[in-house]
Design a protein around this motif. Structure first.
Motif, PDB file in Angstrom:
ATOM      1  N   TYR A 103       0.819  -1.216   0.000  1.00  0.00           N
ATOM      2  CA  TYR A 103       0.000   0.000   0.000  1.00  0.00           C
ATOM      3  C   TYR A 103       0.854   1.269   0.000  1.00  0.00           C
ATOM      4  N   ASP A 104       2.189   1.115  -0.145  1.00  0.00           N
ATOM      5  CA  ASP A 104       3.116   2.253  -0.113  1.00  0.00           C
ATOM      6  C   ASP A 104       3.001   3.034   1.197  1.00  0.00           C
ATOM      7  N   MET A 105       2.925   2.304   2.302  1.00  0.00           N
ATOM      8  CA  MET A 105       2.760   2.931   3.607  1.00  0.00           C
ATOM      9  C   MET A 105       4.057   2.998   4.411  1.00  0.00           C
ATOM     10  N   SER A 106       5.187   2.825   3.743  1.00  0.00           N
ATOM     11  CA  SER A 106       6.505   2.928   4.387  1.00  0.00           C
ATOM     12  C   SER A 106       6.555   2.159   5.704  1.00  0.00           C
ATOM     13  N   PRO A 107       6.308   0.845   5.691  1.00  0.00           N
ATOM     14  CA  PRO A 107       6.221   0.091   6.948  1.00  0.00           C
ATOM     15  C   PRO A 107       7.559  -0.001   7.672  1.00  0.00           C
ATOM     16  N   TRP A 108       7.477  -0.137   8.988  1.00  0.00           N
ATOM     17  CA  TRP A 108       8.664  -0.345   9.810  1.00  0.00           C
ATOM     18  C   TRP A 108       8.290  -1.249  10.979  1.00  0.00           C
ATOM     19  N   THR A 109       9.304  -1.753  11.676  1.00  0.00           N
ATOM     20  CA  THR A 109       9.069  -2.647  12.804  1.00  0.00           C
ATOM     21  C   THR A 109       9.711  -2.082  14.059  1.00  0.00           C
ATOM     22  N   ASP A 110       9.245  -2.577  15.187  1.00  0.00           N
ATOM     23  CA  ASP A 110       9.728  -2.146  16.493  1.00  0.00           C
ATOM     24  C   ASP A 110       9.904  -3.395  17.345  1.00  0.00           C
ATOM     25  N   ASN A 111      11.135  -3.747  17.679  1.00  0.00           N
ATOM     26  CA  ASN A 111      11.425  -4.985  18.396  1.00  0.00           C
ATOM     27  C   ASN A 111      11.650  -4.733  19.886  1.00  0.00           C
ATOM     28  N   HIS A 112      11.156  -5.643  20.690  1.00  0.00           N
ATOM     29  CA  HIS A 112      11.362  -5.574  22.136  1.00  0.00           C
ATOM     30  C   HIS A 112      11.754  -6.956  22.639  1.00  0.00           C
ATOM     31  N   TYR A 113      12.562  -6.965  23.677  1.00  0.00           N
ATOM     32  CA  TYR A 113      13.030  -8.214  24.279  1.00  0.00           C
ATOM     33  C   TYR A 113      12.410  -8.305  25.669  1.00  0.00           C
ATOM     34  N   VAL A 114      11.398  -9.140  25.799  1.00  0.00           N
ATOM     35  CA  VAL A 114      10.574  -9.155  26.998  1.00  0.00           C
ATOM     36  C   VAL A 114      10.643 -10.516  27.680  1.00  0.00           C
ATOM     37  N   LYS A 115      10.246 -10.510  28.938  1.00  0.00           N
ATOM     38  CA  LYS A 115      10.204 -11.758  29.697  1.00  0.00           C
ATOM     39  C   LYS A 115       8.742 -12.182  29.828  1.00  0.00           C
ATOM     40  N   LEU A 116       8.406 -13.267  29.171  1.00  0.00           N
ATOM     41  CA  LEU A 116       7.073 -13.837  29.239  1.00  0.00           C
ATOM     42  C   LEU A 116       7.124 -15.099  30.102  1.00  0.00           C
ATOM     43  N   GLN A 117       5.982 -15.602  30.481  1.00  0.00           N
ATOM     44  CA  GLN A 117       5.945 -16.828  31.278  1.00  0.00           C
ATOM     45  C   GLN A 117       5.158 -17.892  30.532  1.00  0.00           C
TER      46      GLN A 117
ATOM     47  N   ASP B 138       5.713  -5.363  29.934  1.00  0.00           N
ATOM     48  CA  ASP B 138       6.642  -6.324  30.533  1.00  0.00           C
ATOM     49  C   ASP B 138       6.780  -6.001  32.020  1.00  0.00           C
ATOM     50  N   PRO B 139       6.353  -6.893  32.925  1.00  0.00           N
ATOM     51  CA  PRO B 139       6.406  -6.573  34.352  1.00  0.00           C
ATOM     52  C   PRO B 139       7.816  -6.527  34.920  1.00  0.00           C
ATOM     53  N   TYR B 140       8.818  -6.913  34.119  1.00  0.00           N
ATOM     54  CA  TYR B 140      10.195  -6.878  34.599  1.00  0.00           C
ATOM     55  C   TYR B 140      10.954  -5.648  34.095  1.00  0.00           C
ATOM     56  N   THR B 141      10.242  -4.759  33.366  1.00  0.00           N
ATOM     57  CA  THR B 141      10.789  -3.442  33.006  1.00  0.00           C
ATOM     58  C   THR B 141       9.690  -2.399  33.223  1.00  0.00           C
ATOM     59  N   PRO B 142       9.186  -2.264  34.442  1.00  0.00           N
ATOM     60  CA  PRO B 142       8.045  -1.362  34.676  1.00  0.00           C
ATOM     61  C   PRO B 142       8.409   0.105  34.459  1.00  0.00           C
ATOM     62  N   GLY B 143       7.613   0.783  33.621  1.00  0.00           N
ATOM     63  CA  GLY B 143       7.798   2.208  33.406  1.00  0.00           C
ATOM     64  C   GLY B 143       8.816   2.574  32.356  1.00  0.00           C
ATOM     65  N   PHE B 144       9.585   1.598  31.844  1.00  0.00           N
ATOM     66  CA  PHE B 144      10.564   1.909  30.803  1.00  0.00           C
ATOM     67  C   PHE B 144      10.569   0.789  29.774  1.00  0.00           C
TER      68      PHE B 144
ATOM     69  N   PRO C 106       9.610 -18.726  33.257  1.00  0.00           N
ATOM     70  CA  PRO C 106       9.812 -17.456  32.542  1.00  0.00           C
ATOM     71  C   PRO C 106      10.752 -17.650  31.360  1.00  0.00           C
ATOM     72  N   THR C 107      10.462 -16.940  30.258  1.00  0.00           N
ATOM     73  CA  THR C 107      11.249 -17.092  29.036  1.00  0.00           C
ATOM     74  C   THR C 107      11.497 -15.730  28.404  1.00  0.00           C
ATOM     75  N   GLU C 108      12.753 -15.472  28.027  1.00  0.00           N
ATOM     76  CA  GLU C 108      13.077 -14.244  27.291  1.00  0.00           C
ATOM     77  C   GLU C 108      12.693 -14.432  25.826  1.00  0.00           C
ATOM     78  N   LYS C 109      11.903 -13.501  25.291  1.00  0.00           N
ATOM     79  CA  LYS C 109      11.468 -13.606  23.901  1.00  0.00           C
ATOM     80  C   LYS C 109      11.557 -12.254  23.205  1.00  0.00           C
ATOM     81  N   LYS C 110      11.817 -12.331  21.902  1.00  0.00           N
ATOM     82  CA  LYS C 110      11.806 -11.142  21.063  1.00  0.00           C
ATOM     83  C   LYS C 110      10.423 -11.015  20.426  1.00  0.00           C
ATOM     84  N   ILE C 111       9.795  -9.876  20.609  1.00  0.00           N
ATOM     85  CA  ILE C 111       8.491  -9.633  19.996  1.00  0.00           C
ATOM     86  C   ILE C 111       8.618  -8.461  19.028  1.00  0.00           C
ATOM     87  N   THR C 112       7.773  -8.446  18.028  1.00  0.00           N
ATOM     88  CA  THR C 112       7.858  -7.444  16.970  1.00  0.00           C
ATOM     89  C   THR C 112       6.507  -6.780  16.750  1.00  0.00           C
TER      90      THR C 112
END
Length: 784
Positions: free
Chosen positions: A189-203, A316-322, A392-398
């Motif tokens: 759609y020519d919407m100039s897509p981009w991604t935002d990755n985070h490394y979070v701790k899920l259970q 992510d409850p292991y990085t509260p507020g940031f 608990p598991t460290e995972k990369k989410i996008t």
């Protein structure tokens, strides 16, 4: 519009050629004047941009580096003798006469040549007017018609097929595959897509073994489902039934002589979130919590398991507020919303076994469900063991984004988002919302490219990951760009779980968006059922009007962090039935189940939902002024102030609070907000809305309202949901009211000074919001 632009460019080229020829005439005249000037001084008297440049670079034909002309030295060398003076006078007169004749002849010739120049290569008569195609301007009826035409069942059904997967839990291969598909759609759609990755701790569930529940040593079951962010370990305690786990329910259980301290509490799913149930139980010193779906609330098979999370917060409850970016290095820390006790869901059949073994007195009549057994409160010998082994598991989410840029205010944007992940198929939970997200992106971008739609402001389309764990992807994005979002994002529309039935509509929103939402329902004409006799009626009329009600926004709502954390006016809505869709959070959330719940094709209801969301979005980016109703908060603030005033009066009458404590200043702050909102309406009526800069100033004042209802006195890390009305914490108006009730009941945890402090701070938060809304500091009314 494009043809108009081409026409203007063509006429511009013609005009440029004419100006070039005119410049040629003017150039020749300048040559004549320059010749005359040189006769007098030997150098031009005027400083053009060319000779000034040479001076600055030091190549020196016009100056000496200090602004003194070189001809001044020449004049000094001539001397001032009488003979020289007479010679100069005669020479001057002679040269003047010669110059006049030359100039006259040159001007006459140039005027003739210039008058013969045509305006274009194709001469036209004075009567002939060159056609200019006016810019196409779409009015609101045009936009509605385009949205209705382009958003259809077939395209949505194709999207359902594209974005349906049997498994796409956050951070999994299925989740990444869907992210790639969304990205490709936005790119097409020519919407100039981009991604935002985070490394979070899920259970996640136990890697080996399982979670277990047993009664007096007899195993009741080993559930496969789990509650993310539960505390782990093995605990024992007497089993106590406490209904839905609301604070009043625990009080009733205590009235029946139930000992909650150290107990394992059995609760029904529903009414409040899993996290709230566990938090309430922890306050009563319970040792663990078991939650089951009662057939009275859930029309599902008795062996169906429930998935969910118990973090009393979002992100992510292991990085509260940031934000949980990979490059951030913070010391170990965790959210205060994480429970300290184990929690586990069990099936209805497991709950039946537990009730069948319980002793003690019977539960109140209204606490009974439809398990077909006697509901008991519980006795001293009813010992239950709960074992939770989640890992608990460290995972990369996008997160995936695409944007349609605005033309007038591109740095002001609306965000439309949908959760992409789920436990199991998650058709109603995530597939419908993701499909609707990409289809709205397709329709609106096509309107912009091919139909002349020119959005004033930008639209960001966002596909979130880890929504099942408490809006993790969305919250981490907000935390990462909190400063960038200030006075830029003006609204958020959530598409999560937007189709769950067809009888009624429920919505949770900022009061600023109430009028916009109701207006969309009254404008969308769409029959919810095939061959419906309501053809031609609006959605508002089909759902009965009064059934379309606003309900309070809860913490497990995906729009909640936008509203309570970032101060962005937000809305989520859902087509539903009298009985809630029972398959959210189960492995049975499939297209077939949703078709049964809606009694028609889900794509049909999704079209109606898309019309509502699309109309709200188009209104917010199309109109000169933002469609945010400032008067919505006027009523909400006054209502809360009235409740506080009544409670204060009663407590002062009872001598619990001093007579000097008054609600006068809070009432004054509420009045200031009312006057400021009315004043802004007056400014709008008296403003020229064609003036772009004026509209921007007015819109900025409107956008400040929600953000200025975030308490500036709270630390975002310790108290992330700082909104004084919809937030969570002692600083909120609802919490202050609860504090007053606790003071009246002489609860030991109450503190008068703490109440007075929070009371003063909320007063000044409202007053500050009113001041910002009123405008510039010099126009504010000052109290004498």
């Amino acid at each position: 519009m494009v043809k108009g632009y081409i026409q203007l460019l063509t006429e511009g080229d013609t005009l440029n050629r004419h100006l070039e020829r005119s410049d040629s005439c003017e150039s020749k005249m300048n040559d004549v004047r320059s010749s005359i000037s040189k006769i007098f001084n030997g150098a031009p008297r005027s400083y053009t941009r060319f000779n000034l440049t040479r001076n600055m670079e030091g190549d020196g034909s016009q100056g000496n580096g200090y602004g003194q002309p070189h001809d001044a030295t020449y004049v000094q060398k001539l001397g001032h003798s009488p003979r020289n003076v007479c010679f100069m006078i005669v020479a001057t007169l002679l040269v003047f006469a010669i110059g006049y004749l030359i100039g006259y002849l040159a001007d006459h010739r140039q005027d003739k040549e210039c008058s013969e120049l045509p305006l274009s290569d194709d001469p036209v008569s004075e009567e002939q007017v060159l056609p200019v195609e006016e810019e196409i301007v779409l009015d609101w009826s045009d936009l509605k018609a385009l949205l209705e035409k382009k958003l259809n069942e077939n395209s949505l059904q194709a999207a359902f097929k594209e974005f349906s997967l049997a498994a796409h839990e956050a951070g999994s291969e299925g989740d990444r595959s869907l992210a790639s598909r969304v990205h490709e759609r936005f790119k097409s759609y020519d919407m100039s897509p981009w991604t935002d990755n985070h490394y979070v701790k899920l259970q996640g569930p136990p890697r080996t073994g399982s979670n277990r529940v047993s009664f007096a040593g007899e195993e009741i079951g080993r559930p496969q489902a789990y509650l993310a962010y539960s505390a782990t370990g093995t605990v024992q305690g007497n089993l106590v039934y406490a209904y839905y786990g609301e604070p009043g329910d625990f009080q009733i259980a205590q009235n029946f002589k139930a000992q909650l301290n150290g107990s394992v509490v059995l609760l029904r799913a529903g009414k409040i979130s899993f996290a709230e149930k566990v938090a309430n139980a922890a306050k009563m010193k319970a040792a663990a919590v078991l939650i089951y779906p009662d057939p009275a609330d859930y029309s599902i098979e008795t062996n169906t398991e429930l998935y969910g999370h118990v973090h009393l917060g979002t992100g992510d409850p292991y990085t509260p507020g940031f934000p949980s970016f990979n490059h951030t290095q913070f010391p170990p820390v965790k959210s205060s919303g994480l429970p300290e006790i184990p929690a586990q869901t069990i099936t209805a059949s497991m709950a039946t076994k537990l009730f069948g073994k319980m002793t003690g007195i019977s539960a109140p009549g209204n606490w009974e469900g439809k398990l077909g057994v006697n509901y008991k409160i519980g006795g001293d010998g009813d010992v239950v063991t709960v074992e939770v082994n989640n890992v608990p598991t460290e995972k990369k989410i996008t997160n995936v984004f695409g944007v349609i840029m605005g033309v007038v205010d591109p740095d002001r944007y609306l965000v439309i988002g949908a959760q992409r992940d789920s436990w199991g198929p998650g058709f109603a939970r995530s597939t419908v919302g993701t499909s609707l997200l990409v289809e709205l992106a397709r329709v609106i971008s096509d309107m912009e490219k091919n139909d002349g739609f020119v959005p004033r402001r930008s639209i960001i389309f966002a596909s979130w990951s880890a929504g099942e764990y408490g809006s993790v992807g969305a919250t981490e994005w907000l935390e990462g760009y909190l400063s960038s979002m200030n006075l830029k994002a003006f609204s958020y529309i959530s598409l999560d779980g937007v189709v769950a039935g067809s009888d009624s509509i429920k919505a949770s929103a900022s009061p600023l968006l109430y009028t916009l939402f109701e207006g969309a329902l009254k404008e969308v004409i769409f029959p919810l059922q095939v061959n419906s006799p309501t053809t031609g009626q609006t959605l508002y009329a089909q759902v009965g009007g009064e059934k379309s009600v606003m309900v309070p926004m809860k913490m497990d709502d995906t729009a909640y962090p936008f509203l309570a954390f970032s101060g962005i006016p937000s809305i989520s809505f859902r087509f539903t039935d009298t009985v809630d869709y029972p398959y959210f959070g189960t492995l049975l959330d499939t297209e077939n189940k949703l078709s049964t719940a809606t009694r028609t094709r889900p794509a049909r209801i999704a079209v109606a939902a898309g019309q509502v969301a699309g109309q709200m979005a188009l209104r917010l980016v199309h109109d000169h002024l933002l469609k945010l109703d400032l008067l919505g908060y006027d009523g909400v603030i006054r209502k809360n102030v009235a409740k506080l005033h009544r409670q204060l009066y009663l407590l002062k009458q009872s001598k619990i609070l001093p007579e000097t404590l008054t609600s006068q200043w809070l009432a004054s702050a509420a009045g200031s907000y009312g006057r400021a909102s009315s004043g802004l309406h007056t400014d709008i009526r008296n403003s020229d809305l064609v003036d772009v800069e004026r509209c921007r100033v007015l819109n900025d004042r409107i956008m400040r309202v929600e953000k200025n209802l975030l308490s500036p006195y709270e630390n975002v890390k310790e108290t992330p949901f700082r909104h004084i009305i919809f937030g969570s914490g002692a600083h909120t108006l609802p919490a202050i009211l609860e504090h007053l009730k606790a003071l009246r009941d002489h609860s030991p945890e109450t503190e008068v000074d703490l109440f007075r402090n929070q009371f003063a701070l909320v007063t000044w938060t409202i007053q500050g919001c009113a001041n910002a809304l009123a405008g510039d500091i010099w126009v504010l009314n000052r109290e004498e």
